[in-house]
Design an enzyme around this catalytic site. Structure first.
Site, PDB file in Angstrom:
ATOM      1  N   GLU A  63     -24.543   5.361  65.892  1.00  0.00           N
ATOM      2  CA  GLU A  63     -24.596   4.131  65.084  1.00  0.00           C
ATOM      3  C   GLU A  63     -26.035   3.655  64.923  1.00  0.00           C
ATOM      4  O   GLU A  63     -26.435   3.206  63.851  1.00  0.00           O
ATOM      5  CB  GLU A  63     -23.733   3.027  65.702  1.00  0.00           C
TER       6      GLU A  63
ATOM      7  N   TRP B 146     -27.305   5.457  62.138  1.00  0.00           N
ATOM      8  CA  TRP B 146     -27.005   4.885  60.815  1.00  0.00           C
ATOM      9  C   TRP B 146     -28.025   3.814  60.446  1.00  0.00           C
ATOM     10  O   TRP B 146     -28.412   3.661  59.290  1.00  0.00           O
ATOM     11  CB  TRP B 146     -25.588   4.297  60.774  1.00  0.00           C
TER      12      TRP B 146
ATOM     13  N   TRP C 169     -17.109  -4.027  36.158  1.00  0.00           N
ATOM     14  CA  TRP C 169     -16.818  -5.043  37.175  1.00  0.00           C
ATOM     15  C   TRP C 169     -16.150  -6.252  36.541  1.00  0.00           C
ATOM     16  O   TRP C 169     -16.397  -6.588  35.375  1.00  0.00           O
ATOM     17  CB  TRP C 169     -18.109  -5.510  37.865  1.00  0.00           C
TER      18      TRP C 169
ATOM     19  N   ASN D 173     -17.666  -4.462  62.619  1.00  0.00           N
ATOM     20  CA  ASN D 173     -17.959  -3.403  61.651  1.00  0.00           C
ATOM     21  C   ASN D 173     -16.725  -2.919  60.886  1.00  0.00           C
ATOM     22  O   ASN D 173     -16.761  -2.763  59.669  1.00  0.00           O
ATOM     23  CB  ASN D 173     -18.634  -2.216  62.355  1.00  0.00           C
TER      24      ASN D 173
ATOM     25  N   TRP E 101     -20.350  -5.315  44.002  1.00  0.00           N
ATOM     26  CA  TRP E 101     -20.771  -5.236  45.413  1.00  0.00           C
ATOM     27  C   TRP E 101     -21.951  -6.162  45.685  1.00  0.00           C
ATOM     28  O   TRP E 101     -22.113  -6.661  46.782  1.00  0.00           O
ATOM     29  CB  TRP E 101     -21.092  -3.793  45.809  1.00  0.00           C
TER      30      TRP E 101
ATOM     31  N   TRP F  47     -23.165  -1.762  51.809  1.00  0.00           N
ATOM     32  CA  TRP F  47     -22.406  -2.222  50.625  1.00  0.00           C
ATOM     33  C   TRP F  47     -22.287  -1.099  49.605  1.00  0.00           C
ATOM     34  O   TRP F  47     -21.240  -0.869  49.018  1.00  0.00           O
ATOM     35  CB  TRP F  47     -23.048  -3.473  50.007  1.00  0.00           C
TER      36      TRP F  47
END
Ligand code: FAD
Length: 473
Positions: A272, A275, A303, A338, A356, A379
């Site tokens: 993690e 990431w 959208w 998360n 987003w 996102w």
């Protein structure tokens, strides 16, 4: 007395494993530790409300820690470049030490400042420490930045030769302290209304708080991390993200502190952190990541524009208990687990078809760990337009996610008290409960708790149709 050196604190609010501070101490110059609040820096990405709260607390802690070692923190507010040059002129400083930050706006600004300092004959030195590896240093066989996480992480792990973290200096030799603002005059904390009570109860900003969090996690969390990290009621993750964002702890300190932890938990946890590195390296390679989809076909995505749906999502009134609990956790604690970030974000972009960027901006304002690289990278990942993105057609079902990751509904009950009396069978789908069960639980749909603002099956179909328009052109 020799000319002083300024240690410019920014996103490195710690004394241990702080390369800039250690180098400044080693230079032998008397020190002026300084922090400049530039409320315009970052433009659209200037500090959000929850970040301002955190910063106030963290600066108070840093100030105390510096004071104890004999060098008080000088506070200035205004344009960072102008204020830093003013401080140099006032104090006759001959050097400025800083740790690097990697947001695109910051890299450009810092290069400008460095050039100005050099022009004036002032030494400007910058150091790493916010990441395990410098952006640009982890490349594929063609010498290009990775766009897929796993090979990035493998390559980074090969490169890494972690040295032991630096100790905090025991004493600091201070220069005469220049005039300083008072922290409380900066009004970083909310007053009317004071929405920060939940934040105060949940967090202890500052270096000591970060070390305490790490110690607690090493004692109680890391062993079962791989098993429990996805269950929001279990508190199985580290909650180190805001401490990492503000540099109250370094990733190197975390890496080295986990050395003796059980292997399964350690490798899942370090992945993690990987990431985090990946997002930062991506942002450096794609400076427009916070604003524009990495997959350019998404610039054509149809959208929706629905202010009422956006407001319901923000307030946690979508009628989907797991999404609502997540959004209310965010409001109360400035944090969201998360797994729930993925579910709530997916709900916004797929069930509601809202852009987003709306979610990214809301998170930016409300998260105590709001971080440009991690927020925009994730996102985009959830929306399906990012690097190594989840495929767009993978649409989280908030009911199934609830039944899997909050099986007895404990998390929902904690944050959605109007459903507290509902049993586990219907806690994630109250609309499916018989009238009698709802009555006994004190729930009247549409009155005490909303009906779902969209039907899952309809929303899924609509999302897939919208996605198909991208591929059909
Ligand atoms: P742990 O599970 O204990 O992980 C340890 C550390 O690894 C974290 O503190 C964090 O620094 C890093 N990390 C963990 N997961 C990720 C990830 N997916 N991407 C990047 N780094 C990760 N994280 C932020 O720090 N700031 C953000 O603004 C942010 N926005 C997000 C938005 C969305 C839509 C999603 C899906 C995720 C976002 N994340 C963000 C990533 C992740 O949710 C948080 O880092 C994590 O929940 C923090 O909790 P923890 O410290 O207990 O994590």
């Amino acid at each position: 007395m020799s000319a002083p050196a300024i240690v410019w604190f920014r996103r490195d609010l710690r004394l241990a494993d702080n390369c800039a501070l250690t180098a400044a101490v080693a230079s032998g110059a008397p020190l002026i530790p300084a922090f400049i609040l530039d409320e315009e820096e970052g433009g659209e990405w200037r500090l959000g409300g929850a970040s301002r709260w955190w910063l106030r607390e963290s600066l108070a802690a840093l100030s105390r820690d510096l004071e104890k070692r004999g060098a008080p923190l000088t506070l200035r507010r205004g344009d960072a470049q102008a204020e830093l040059l003013r401080l140099v002129a006032e104090t006759g400083a001959a050097a400025v030490y800083r740790n690097r930050i990697y947001e695109p706006w910051a890299t450009m600004r810092d290069a400008r400042i460095e050039a100005q300092l050099r022009e004036k004959g002032v030494t400007a030195q910058s150091f790493p420490g916010a990441l395990l590896a410098e952006p640009g240093s982890v490349c594929n066989a063609q010498g290009k930045p990775f766009r897929v996480f796993t090979p990035f992480w493998r390559a980074l792990a090969k490169l890494l030769q972690p040295a032991p973290p630096l100790p905090a200096p025991k004493k600091l030799r201070a220069a005469p302290a220049p005039a300083s603002d008072r922290l409380d005059d900066w009004r970083l904390q909310p007053k009317k209304p004071d929405w920060a009570q939940g934040l105060r109860e949940s967090w202890r900003p500052g270096e000591a708080g970060a070390q305490r969090r790490l110690a607690d996690f090493l004692r109680d969390g890391i062993g079962a991390y791989a098993l429990l990290r996805d269950f929001p009621a279990k508190d199985g993750a580290s909650r180190l993200s805001p401490h990492l964002h503000w540099g109250e702890i370094s990733p190197l300190q975390i890496w080295s502190a986990t050395a003796a932890a059980p292997e399964a938990g350690r490798s899942a946890f370090l992945r993690e952190l990987g990431w985090r590195e990946f997002c930062h390296h991506l942002l450096a390679a794609h400076p427009d990541m916070p604003e524009a989809p990495l997959d350019k076909s998404f610039t054509r995505f149809p959208w929706a524009n629905d202010a009422a749906a956006l407001a319901a999502w923000r307030k946690g009134e979508t009628g989907y208990p797991l999404v609502d609990a997540a959004m209310r956790q965010l409001w109360r604690m400035g944090f969201m687990h998360n797994r729930l970030r993925m579910v709530a974000a997916s709900f916004l972009v797929k069930h509601l078809l809202l852009p987003w960027r709306e979610g990214e901006l809301w998170f930016w304002d409300t998260l105590v760990d709001a971080d440009l690289a991690n927020n925009s990278g994730n996102w985009q990942w959830v929306a399906g337009c990012g690097a190594d993105a989840a495929p767009y057609f993978r649409i989280f079902n908030p009911v199934l996610q609830g039944e899997k990751f909050d099986p007895d509904g404990a998390f929902v009950r904690r944050f959605v008290p109007e459903l507290a009396q509902l049993g586990a069978k219907y806690i994630h789908k109250p609309w499916a409960a018989p009238e009698r069960i709802l009555r006994e639980a004190g729930v009247t749909l549409g009155e005490t708790y909303p009906r779902p603002i969209v039907d899952h099956a309809d929303a899924r179909r609509r999302a897939l149709e919208a996605f198909a328009t991208l591929r059909s052109r």
